[in-house]
Write an enzyme that holds these catalytic residues in place. Structure first.
Site, PDB file in Angstrom:
ATOM      1  N   THR A   1       0.837  -1.203   0.000  1.00  0.00           N
ATOM      2  CA  THR A   1       0.000   0.000   0.000  1.00  0.00           C
ATOM      3  C   THR A   1       0.871   1.253   0.000  1.00  0.00           C
ATOM      4  O   THR A   1       0.534   2.259  -0.608  1.00  0.00           O
ATOM      5  CB  THR A   1      -0.907   0.026   1.254  1.00  0.00           C
ATOM      6  OG1 THR A   1      -1.536  -1.250   1.401  1.00  0.00           O
ATOM      7  CG2 THR A   1      -1.969   1.099   1.144  1.00  0.00           C
TER       8      THR A   1
ATOM      9  N   SER B   1       6.169   3.861   8.676  1.00  0.00           N
ATOM     10  CA  SER B   1       5.014   4.615   9.146  1.00  0.00           C
ATOM     11  C   SER B   1       4.545   4.219  10.540  1.00  0.00           C
ATOM     12  O   SER B   1       5.286   4.364  11.502  1.00  0.00           O
ATOM     13  CB  SER B   1       3.895   4.451   8.130  1.00  0.00           C
ATOM     14  OG  SER B   1       2.879   5.347   8.406  1.00  0.00           O
ATOM     15  N   HIS B   2       3.336   3.670  10.637  1.00  0.00           N
ATOM     16  CA  HIS B   2       2.749   3.376  11.946  1.00  0.00           C
ATOM     17  C   HIS B   2       3.266   2.061  12.526  1.00  0.00           C
ATOM     18  O   HIS B   2       2.922   1.719  13.652  1.00  0.00           O
ATOM     19  CB  HIS B   2       1.229   3.316  11.815  1.00  0.00           C
ATOM     20  CG  HIS B   2       0.781   2.276  10.829  1.00  0.00           C
ATOM     21  ND1 HIS B   2       0.939   2.444   9.477  1.00  0.00           N
ATOM     22  CD2 HIS B   2       0.233   1.062  10.997  1.00  0.00           C
ATOM     23  CE1 HIS B   2       0.495   1.363   8.856  1.00  0.00           C
ATOM     24  NE2 HIS B   2       0.058   0.505   9.751  1.00  0.00           N
TER      25      HIS B   2
ATOM     26  N   LYS C   1      10.007   3.837   0.415  1.00  0.00           N
ATOM     27  CA  LYS C   1       9.145   4.041  -0.754  1.00  0.00           C
ATOM     28  C   LYS C   1       9.695   5.140  -1.640  1.00  0.00           C
ATOM     29  O   LYS C   1      10.475   5.998  -1.199  1.00  0.00           O
ATOM     30  CB  LYS C   1       7.716   4.335  -0.334  1.00  0.00           C
ATOM     31  CG  LYS C   1       7.516   5.667   0.322  1.00  0.00           C
ATOM     32  CD  LYS C   1       6.017   5.916   0.470  1.00  0.00           C
ATOM     33  CE  LYS C   1       5.763   7.185   1.219  1.00  0.00           C
ATOM     34  NZ  LYS C   1       4.384   7.615   1.104  1.00  0.00           N
TER      35      LYS C   1
ATOM     36  N   ASP D   1       1.709   9.820  13.541  1.00  0.00           N
ATOM     37  CA  ASP D   1       2.329   8.502  13.463  1.00  0.00           C
ATOM     38  C   ASP D   1       3.828   8.597  13.206  1.00  0.00           C
ATOM     39  O   ASP D   1       4.412   9.687  13.224  1.00  0.00           O
ATOM     40  CB  ASP D   1       1.641   7.650  12.395  1.00  0.00           C
ATOM     41  CG  ASP D   1       1.937   8.146  10.988  1.00  0.00           C
ATOM     42  OD1 ASP D   1       2.189   9.356  10.840  1.00  0.00           O
ATOM     43  OD2 ASP D   1       1.914   7.337  10.048  1.00  0.00           O
TER      44      ASP D   1
ATOM     45  N   ASP E   1       5.846   8.533  10.655  1.00  0.00           N
ATOM     46  CA  ASP E   1       6.396   9.413   9.623  1.00  0.00           C
ATOM     47  C   ASP E   1       5.608  10.715   9.465  1.00  0.00           C
ATOM     48  O   ASP E   1       5.847  11.470   8.522  1.00  0.00           O
ATOM     49  CB  ASP E   1       6.469   8.679   8.280  1.00  0.00           C
ATOM     50  CG  ASP E   1       5.114   8.200   7.799  1.00  0.00           C
ATOM     51  OD1 ASP E   1       4.238   7.937   8.632  1.00  0.00           O
ATOM     52  OD2 ASP E   1       4.935   8.093   6.566  1.00  0.00           O
TER      53      ASP E   1
ATOM     54  N   ASP F   1       2.442  11.476   8.763  1.00  0.00           N
ATOM     55  CA  ASP F   1       1.385  11.750   7.782  1.00  0.00           C
ATOM     56  C   ASP F   1      -0.020  11.456   8.312  1.00  0.00           C
ATOM     57  O   ASP F   1      -1.003  11.783   7.666  1.00  0.00           O
ATOM     58  CB  ASP F   1       1.648  11.030   6.443  1.00  0.00           C
ATOM     59  CG  ASP F   1       1.810   9.536   6.594  1.00  0.00           C
ATOM     60  OD1 ASP F   1       1.725   9.027   7.729  1.00  0.00           O
ATOM     61  OD2 ASP F   1       2.037   8.872   5.557  1.00  0.00           O
ATOM     62  N   ARG F   2      -0.109  10.823   9.488  1.00  0.00           N
ATOM     63  CA  ARG F   2      -1.440  10.537  10.038  1.00  0.00           C
ATOM     64  C   ARG F   2      -1.767  11.480  11.187  1.00  0.00           C
ATOM     65  O   ARG F   2      -0.871  12.070  11.789  1.00  0.00           O
ATOM     66  CB  ARG F   2      -1.494   9.115  10.582  1.00  0.00           C
ATOM     67  CG  ARG F   2      -1.334   8.057   9.532  1.00  0.00           C
ATOM     68  CD  ARG F   2      -1.603   6.719  10.130  1.00  0.00           C
ATOM     69  NE  ARG F   2      -1.419   5.678   9.137  1.00  0.00           N
ATOM     70  CZ  ARG F   2      -1.922   4.463   9.237  1.00  0.00           C
ATOM     71  NH1 ARG F   2      -2.622   4.136  10.302  1.00  0.00           N
ATOM     72  NH2 ARG F   2      -1.716   3.575   8.290  1.00  0.00           N
TER      73      ARG F   2
ATOM     74  N   LYS G   1      -0.586  12.485   2.675  1.00  0.00           N
ATOM     75  CA  LYS G   1      -1.408  12.899   3.796  1.00  0.00           C
ATOM     76  C   LYS G   1      -0.511  13.620   4.786  1.00  0.00           C
ATOM     77  O   LYS G   1       0.712  13.460   4.751  1.00  0.00           O
ATOM     78  CB  LYS G   1      -2.128  11.716   4.423  1.00  0.00           C
ATOM     79  CG  LYS G   1      -1.273  10.511   4.818  1.00  0.00           C
ATOM     80  CD  LYS G   1      -2.209   9.353   5.160  1.00  0.00           C
ATOM     81  CE  LYS G   1      -1.471   8.166   5.760  1.00  0.00           C
ATOM     82  NZ  LYS G   1      -0.885   7.276   4.728  1.00  0.00           N
TER      83      LYS G   1
ATOM     84  N   ARG H   1      -8.744  -6.507   7.712  1.00  0.00           N
ATOM     85  CA  ARG H   1      -9.427  -5.297   8.164  1.00  0.00           C
ATOM     86  C   ARG H   1     -10.906  -5.402   7.813  1.00  0.00           C
ATOM     87  O   ARG H   1     -11.260  -5.693   6.668  1.00  0.00           O
ATOM     88  CB  ARG H   1      -8.844  -4.057   7.498  1.00  0.00           C
ATOM     89  CG  ARG H   1      -7.353  -3.841   7.748  1.00  0.00           C
ATOM     90  CD  ARG H   1      -6.990  -2.380   7.548  1.00  0.00           C
ATOM     91  NE  ARG H   1      -5.556  -2.157   7.402  1.00  0.00           N
ATOM     92  CZ  ARG H   1      -4.701  -2.103   8.420  1.00  0.00           C
ATOM     93  NH1 ARG H   1      -5.119  -2.320   9.649  1.00  0.00           N
ATOM     94  NH2 ARG H   1      -3.420  -1.874   8.200  1.00  0.00           N
TER      95      ARG H   1
HETATM   96  C1  VG1 Z   1      -2.772   1.290   5.778  1.00  0.00           C
HETATM   97  C2  VG1 Z   1      -4.032   2.126   5.771  1.00  0.00           C
HETATM   98  C3  VG1 Z   1      -4.083   3.015   4.550  1.00  0.00           C
HETATM   99  C4  VG1 Z   1      -2.816   3.871   4.494  1.00  0.00           C
HETATM  100  C5  VG1 Z   1      -1.591   2.980   4.547  1.00  0.00           C
HETATM  101  C6  VG1 Z   1      -0.316   3.777   4.623  1.00  0.00           C
HETATM  102  O1  VG1 Z   1      -2.764   0.440   4.663  1.00  0.00           O
HETATM  103  O2  VG1 Z   1      -5.167   1.292   5.818  1.00  0.00           O
HETATM  104  O3  VG1 Z   1      -5.239   3.793   4.588  1.00  0.00           O
HETATM  105  O4  VG1 Z   1      -2.787   4.632   3.314  1.00  0.00           O
HETATM  106  O5  VG1 Z   1      -1.638   2.153   5.712  1.00  0.00           O
HETATM  107  O6  VG1 Z   1      -0.349   4.636   5.716  1.00  0.00           O
HETATM  108  P1  VG1 Z   1      -3.170  -1.113   4.766  1.00  0.00           P
HETATM  109  O7  VG1 Z   1      -2.898  -1.693   3.411  1.00  0.00           O
HETATM  110  O8  VG1 Z   1      -2.356  -1.710   5.848  1.00  0.00           O
HETATM  111  O9  VG1 Z   1      -4.621  -1.135   5.124  1.00  0.00           O
HETATM  112  V1  VG1 Z   1       1.064   5.013   6.504  1.00  0.00           V
HETATM  113  O10 VG1 Z   1       0.728   6.295   7.467  1.00  0.00           O
HETATM  114  O11 VG1 Z   1       1.299   3.465   7.283  1.00  0.00           O
HETATM  115  O12 VG1 Z   1       2.198   5.242   5.305  1.00  0.00           O
HETATM  116 CO    CO Z   2       2.357   7.188   8.084  1.00  0.00          CO
END
Ligand code: VG1
Ligand code: CO
Length: 543
Positions: A18, A113-114, A126, A277, A279, A281-282, A376, A496
């Protein structure tokens, strides 16, 4: 300096998900692993000779070492300039902004990220394109195919670059420019929001807390909220970035940011609170005694964005990921602007933003942003909320209640089942997919299925099609459930389940969300046999 061509054999599974490639840190640290992926990126974009790249990450374990490896490879591959955040730090939105401001050809963002950080946790990388946004699927597909056939990567035998001292140095023929990671981003924020109004609100006694979760937003939030907007010292919590994020998950939701939630739920809690989060962006938005679901936050921002100077002319349109609730659709309707439904992941918003079709975008996973960058942006959302609060002179709860009584309320929750056996998860989804056509008209408990299908996205700008983007089940009466597998996990599969039910403005707007969604949750479990097949009795995370 000698340029070295190293022979290598492809690593399996270097498939961007993603949001880039995410793996266990130790997987990334294997000799040649990062190198093969980086060279595959370079190959997929027809090389980096003469190009300018922005490079930075969220500061997690292996961030600095990885940047040194990438810099040597960029130089050996002929890049002209690398713009790097000091200490290797750049939040994802700040990196997006730098790519745009400096008209770079692209950027490499090091982040999972998270996901938690540390040698036994997760790492990620990325590639973003010249508009500042995540590479679209056409490019990530090409990167993946390069990873499968790579035989050689280029690097050079130089010592490490100093990432602390601002300014230019040479690495071979490539200039490495170390920049303040906060300055340009903070300047951009000042062009969008009424800092004087927010400053006056805070000086007038409005209290706030921002939990940086020991991740990258610490320096950004301290500069913006405390230094520029006058929030008292200590308003930013956990503001020092740590390689392991203090052993927490830098995921701003009621589970992982529980101390912050507890704080705002207390009678003496702050008026406003937010978290970001790994990085940056959240965002999670809270007010005294109230948690704002990300889907509602997007809708409130869409309805009120015009109150901030950067959006005074209104918004062109709004886009949300498919699993995000339809709360913002109602606002778009009322404003008479378009609302687009895209697959999960920010890369799908880029075309709509570039084409000027939308101004605001959002995802249920606590991501909101606008056309100011192509990612984001957590702090942006916080500042827009603060700007709205300053203008409307109402509390977060009052704004939310007012919103629901105008547009109705989309009760919403996401249930995550983490680290499920991959085969079990895959089979569950396959079996359910096969049964979709026969589901409509069937009744499970009190829920009758109206329609069930698999979501495919047809990009209205470039005509590309993305299949298999989640299973949708809609119910009579306006309820909805979505099931999909996460594309960011590093262990087994994460299932999910997204639940939603609409309540009209005249209806009961004050039900506890899990209670409001109970019937749909039970129906989904019976339809998918999730608990039976996985042996789980409850979700690991509910947002
Ligand atoms: C998750 C979230 C998605 C977001 C992605 C990257 O993806 O659901 O909405 O864009 O993380 O966010 P997934 O495929 O695990 O549902 V970040 O802030 O982790 O770069
Ligand atoms: Co993030």
């Amino acid at each position: 300096m000698t340029i070295l061509s190293q022979n290598c054999t492809p690593f399996e599974g270097q498939k961007p998900g993603t949001s880039g490639l995410r793996k266990k840190t130790r997987v990334f640290m294997q000799p040649g692993y990062l190198e093969c992926f980086v060279q595959s990126i370079f190959n997929a974009i027809d090389g980096v000779a003469g190009k300018t790249l922005v490079i930075g990450g969220d500061g997690r374990f292996f961030n600095a070492e990885a940047i040194q490896i990438i810099l040597r490879m960029a130089s050996a591959n002929g890049a002209a300039r690398a713009i790097v955040g000091q200490s290797g730090l750049l939040s994802t939105p700040a990196a997006s902004n730098l790519i745009r401001q400096r008209q770079a050809d692209g950027g490499l963002i090091l982040s999972a990220s998270h996901n938690p950080g540390g040698i036994d946790a997760d790492f990620g990388l990325k590639y973003n394109i010249s508009n500042g946004g995540p590479a679209p699927e056409s490019i990530t597909d090409r990167i993946f195919s390069e990873t499968a056939s790579i035989t050689q990567y280029k690097t050079c035998d130089t010592s490490d670059i100093d990432l602390e001292t601002l300014g230019d140095t040479l690495l071979g023929d490539m200039t490495v420019e170390i920049v303040d990671p906060v300055a340009d981003y903070a300047e951009l924020m000042q062009t969008l929001f009424d800092f004087d109004a927010i400053r006056a609100m805070i000086a007038g006694g409005m209290t706030l807390r921002f939990d940086a979760m020991h991740a990258v937003t610490g320096p950004y939030a301290t500069a913006l909220l405390e230094d520029q907007l006058g929030a008292p010292k200590g308003s930013v919590l956990n503001g020092v970035p740590l390689p392991d994020f203090g052993k927490g998950h830098p995921d701003p939701n009621p589970i992982w940011a529980k101390p912050l939630v507890d704080m705002v739920m207390a009678t003496d809690g702050p008026d406003f609170a937010a978290a970001s989060d790994g990085d940056g962006d959240r965002n999670m938005i809270l007010g005294k005694g109230v948690y704002v679901t990300p889907s509602d936050s997007l809708a409130v921002l869409a309805a009120n964005a015009h109150l901030a100077p950067g959006y005074a002319n209104g918004i062109a349109g709004v886009a949300r990921s498919m699993p995000t609730s339809a709360a913002c659709d109602r606002v778009a309707d009322a404003l008479g602007v378009d609302c687009f439904e895209t697959p999960t992941g920010w890369k799908f918003f880029g075309n709509l933003l570039d084409a000027g079709r939308v101004t605001l975008c959002g995802e249920e996973s606590a991501g909101t942003g606008s056309d100011h960058v192509r990612e984001k942006d957590g702090l942006w959302a916080v500042l827009l909320w603060l700007n709205i609060l300053a203008v409307r002179k109402m509390s977060v709860r009052e704004i939310l209640l007012d919103h629901w009584s105008t547009y109705g309320r989309n009760y919403y929750s996401r249930h995550d089942y983490e680290a499920v056996d991959s085969d079990i998860a895959r089979l569950l989804m396959e079996d359910l997919t096969a049964r979709l056509p026969e589901l409509s008209g069937q009744t499970f408990g009190s829920c009758k299925i109206r329609q069930a299908d698999q979501f495919s996205y047809h990009d209205p700008v470039d005509g590309s099609v993305s299949h298999n983007q989640g299973l949708r089940i809609t119910f009579e009466g306006g309820g909805r459930a979505v099931l999909r597998l996460s594309g960011t996990g590093t262990e087994g599969a994460t299932i999910r389940v997204y639940l939603e039910r609409y309540e009209r403005p005249e209806g009961d707007l004050d039900v506890e969300p899990q209670t409001a969604l109970q019937d749909i949750a039970t129906a989904v479990d019976r339809i998918s046999e999730l608990r039976l097949r996985t042996g789980r009795t409850a979700p690991d995370v509910m947002t």
